[in-house]
Design an enzyme around this catalytic site. Structure first.
Site, PDB file in Angstrom:
ATOM      1  N   LYS A  12       0.831  -1.204   0.000  1.00 22.48           N
ATOM      2  CA  LYS A  12       0.000   0.000   0.000  1.00 22.48           C
ATOM      3  C   LYS A  12       0.869   1.260   0.000  1.00 22.48           C
ATOM      4  O   LYS A  12       1.856   1.333   0.726  1.00 22.48           O
ATOM      5  CB  LYS A  12      -0.885   0.041   1.253  1.00 22.48           C
ATOM      6  N   HIS A  46     -14.549   0.718  -3.999  1.00 22.86           N
ATOM      7  CA  HIS A  46     -14.244   1.599  -2.869  1.00 22.86           C
ATOM      8  C   HIS A  46     -15.264   2.715  -2.677  1.00 22.86           C
ATOM      9  O   HIS A  46     -15.013   3.656  -1.939  1.00 22.86           O
ATOM     10  CB  HIS A  46     -12.813   2.146  -2.972  1.00 22.86           C
ATOM     11  N   GLU A  93     -11.059   3.109  11.104  1.00 18.90           N
ATOM     12  CA  GLU A  93     -11.484   2.073  10.162  1.00 18.90           C
ATOM     13  C   GLU A  93     -10.753   0.760  10.426  1.00 18.90           C
ATOM     14  O   GLU A  93      -9.520   0.752  10.566  1.00 18.90           O
ATOM     15  CB  GLU A  93     -11.153   2.491   8.730  1.00 18.90           C
ATOM     16  N   ARG A 147     -12.526  13.300   9.620  1.00 17.77           N
ATOM     17  CA  ARG A 147     -13.647  14.168   9.206  1.00 17.77           C
ATOM     18  C   ARG A 147     -14.979  13.569   9.660  1.00 17.77           C
ATOM     19  O   ARG A 147     -15.035  12.428  10.117  1.00 17.77           O
ATOM     20  CB  ARG A 147     -13.669  14.236   7.675  1.00 17.77           C
TER      21      ARG A 147
HETATM   22  C1  MV4 Z   1      -6.817  -4.330   2.883  1.00 12.22           C
HETATM   23  C2  MV4 Z   1      -7.568  -5.413   2.367  1.00 12.22           C
HETATM   24  C3  MV4 Z   1      -7.159  -6.687   2.711  1.00 12.22           C
HETATM   25  N1  MV4 Z   1      -6.076  -6.872   3.512  1.00 12.22           N
HETATM   26  N2  MV4 Z   1      -5.755  -4.564   3.664  1.00 12.22           N
HETATM   27  C4  MV4 Z   1      -9.060  -0.922   0.437  1.00 12.22           C
HETATM   28  C5  MV4 Z   1      -9.015   0.562   0.586  1.00 12.22           C
HETATM   29  C6  MV4 Z   1      -8.188   0.834   1.771  1.00 12.22           C
HETATM   30  N3  MV4 Z   1      -8.849   1.800   2.587  1.00 12.22           N
HETATM   31  C7  MV4 Z   1      -7.978  -0.458   2.455  1.00 12.22           C
HETATM   32  N4  MV4 Z   1      -8.438  -1.477   1.574  1.00 12.22           N
HETATM   33  C8  MV4 Z   1      -8.212  -2.787   1.816  1.00 12.22           C
HETATM   34  N5  MV4 Z   1      -7.150  -3.065   2.616  1.00 12.22           N
HETATM   35  C9  MV4 Z   1      -5.402  -5.801   3.968  1.00 12.22           C
HETATM   36  N6  MV4 Z   1      -4.327  -6.000   4.747  1.00 12.22           N
HETATM   37  C10 MV4 Z   1      -8.673  -5.140   1.563  1.00 12.22           C
HETATM   38  C11 MV4 Z   1      -9.002  -3.815   1.286  1.00 12.22           C
HETATM   39  C12 MV4 Z   1     -10.190  -3.628   0.494  1.00 12.22           C
HETATM   40  C13 MV4 Z   1     -11.320  -2.985   1.038  1.00 12.22           C
HETATM   41  C14 MV4 Z   1     -11.341  -2.474   2.327  1.00 12.22           C
HETATM   42  C15 MV4 Z   1     -12.441  -1.854   2.836  1.00 12.22           C
HETATM   43  C16 MV4 Z   1     -13.590  -1.741   2.065  1.00 12.22           C
HETATM   44  C17 MV4 Z   1     -13.607  -2.236   0.804  1.00 12.22           C
HETATM   45  C18 MV4 Z   1     -12.475  -2.857   0.263  1.00 12.22           C
HETATM   46  C19 MV4 Z   1     -12.516  -3.379  -1.021  1.00 12.22           C
HETATM   47  C20 MV4 Z   1     -11.408  -3.991  -1.540  1.00 12.22           C
HETATM   48  C21 MV4 Z   1     -10.243  -4.105  -0.788  1.00 12.22           C
END
Ligand code: MV4
Length: 447
Positions: free
Chosen positions: A158, A235, A275, A291
């Site tokens: 990330k 997202h 989150e 926010r």
């Molecule tokens: C992740 C994940 C799986 N494993 N981290 C997507 C946006 C960002 N805010 C964090 N996200 C994710 N992080 C780990 N270690 C999967 C996602 C993710 C996701 C997270 C929240 C809501 C929707 C999502 C859709 C796809 C992937």
């Protein structure tokens, strides 16, 4: 208390803030682009000032024009809403330099949480459970391989400045690391001007659970439970509920206290959202939003609080009106986002509203800046309304949502309303048995 505040936003969230201000006896100043001269927030505010041309970069993101508008009108404080300048630390610093109060946290808190590596490091040290992964940034491919071997695949790389899924790459195995690492870095560089990345264990089927926190900026903070926002596409959240169908009272109390204590320790001021990904009964912190969020009304419904009033009170130095023990959950709330989009493609669909009728009745709240004859401009977000229902329990909330959706009339354009009629026929939605991938899989199978 302030005599007058300026709202640096548009649409339903500008109305939301104007409404709170008016109930508190505070005057409101709307700012608007040339494209929004006839917008409802301009009509509803006590005063309005044009701050620039239609594109957001020249109007709602124009810091100098917004500060001038505050100075000309004598507004003492600015509420940023969500999006636009709401998480811009430089904006908050500029307001401070001009003696204008920002209704929100400090520039420093925004900066810390805006960088995902420092956010995670900060929260980890404060006792918040995080996803296993690299210790801070990963400077080179060699280190990335070490982390991968250490935590095991799959891993996710990330960008530290990322958000909304940009600059996020999955590596299912060692073979995929090099490409994922380089891509995440270059996306971070091109999208955010920052190529720093970090690595986490990839969670395959989590729910997205976020904890609403609220601090007084002076060592006291509370939590207002969770929202489950797992139903999303690319997202973009579409359906949010509180309490979360997968979270029981003991689980809520435990993670809620961890979050409230963490933000109390750093003297966090105002509304914030912590989150998490939630899988197999465990919480894993991913980000903190500094926010007020789009989906805040579901929390307001079940706790019976006005989060914007509390934000204004804290910004004015008057503190919060509640303590943790005052906050009790009453019933269940669901929000659906009505977007000017054509499903199933979700293509934006601006245009003229020939007829608008908002649903009503017990437990129904429609936050929208629409009116008959309004033309949705093509320059901004496609969110045109939020329908929030509140009922004694989840089945009753679902029934109320279906009833209220049936009353909603938005003619002249396409909206996401048909999606919600269809979702309310699905077992997974009715039982709450979904995760962050459910909606995209369902759309693939059903459209
Ligand atoms: C992740 C994940 C799986 N494993 N981290 C997507 C946006 C960002 N805010 C964090 N996200 C994710 N992080 C780990 N270690 C999967 C996602 C993710 C996701 C997270 C929240 C809501 C929707 C999502 C859709 C796809 C992937």
């Amino acid at each position: 208390m302030f005599n007058k505040i300026l709202i640096a936003n548009r649409g339903e969230i500008a109305l939301r803030v104007i409404r709170a201000a008016r109930e508190m006896g505070i005057g409101s100043v709307a700012v608007h682009s040339t494209a929004d001269a006839d917008a409802m927030h301009v009509r509803m505010a006590d005063e309005a000032i044009c701050i620039g041309p239609a594109p957001g970069t020249q109007s709602y993101l124009n810091v100098a024009a917004i500060i001038s508008a505050a100075e000309i009108t004598g507004a003492e404080a600015i509420h940023p809403g969500y999006g636009f300048l709401s998480e811009n630390a430089n904006f908050v610093q500029a307001l401070q330099d001009h003696g204008i109060t920002f209704i929100g946290p400090t520039a420093e808190h925004i900066r810390v949480m805006g960088d995902k590596i420092t956010a995670k490091d900060t929260m980890k040290k404060l006792g918040v459970p995080c996803v296993p992964g690299s210790d801070g940034g990963v400077p080179d491919l060699e280190t990335a391989y070490q982390v991968g071997d250490d935590i095991g695949y799959p891993v996710i790389i990330k960008a530290t400045a990322g958000g909304g899924g940009k600059g996020m790459k999955l590596a299912n195995s060692r073979d995929e690391m090099e490409n994922a690492f380089r891509t995440a870095r270059s996306e971070g560089k091109s999208n955010f001007g920052n190529d720093e990345v970090y690595i986490e264990k990839y969670l395959g089927r989590p729910r997205h659970i976020e904890i609403q926190v609220f601090g007084d900026g002076n060592g006291r903070a509370v939590h207002l439970g969770e929202r489950d926002c797992s139903l999303q596409r690319r997202h973009q959240k579409v359906f949010e509920e509180a309490p979360g169908p997968a979270i029981d009272e003991a689980t809520r109390a435990k993670i809620g206290k961890v979050c409230a204590d963490a933000v109390a320790t750093i003297d966090y001021a105002g509304a914030g959202t912590v989150e998490f990904l939630y899988e197999d009964g465990e919480f894993y912190f991913i980000e903190m939003n500094t926010r007020l969020q789009v989906e805040h009304p579901v929390t307001e419904a079940i706790f019976g609080v006005d989060l914007v009033r509390e934000q204004i009170n804290v910004a004015a130095g008057l503190g919060m009106s509640f303590e943790q023990d005052d906050l009790k959950i009453n019933g269940h709330a669901i929000e659906v986002r009505i977007n000017a989009e054509k499903v199933p493609e979700f293509t934006p669909c601006p245009g003229k509203i020939t007829q608008y009728h908002a649903p009503g009745g017990l437990g129904v709240r429609m936050d929208s800046a629409l009116y008959d004859g309004y033309s949705i401009p093509p320059y901004y977000d496609s969110l045109i309304g939020k329908l929030i229902v509140h009922a004694p329990d989840r089945p009753a909330a679902l029934a109320r949502l279906k009833r209220a959706l049936g009353e909603l009339i938005v003619d002249g354009i396409h909206t996401t309303t048909p999606l919600f009629h269809a979702l309310l026929e699905e077992d997974a939605v009715l039982t709450g048995d979904y995760n962050i991938h459910w909606l995209e899989k369902w759309l693939e199978a059903n459209t």
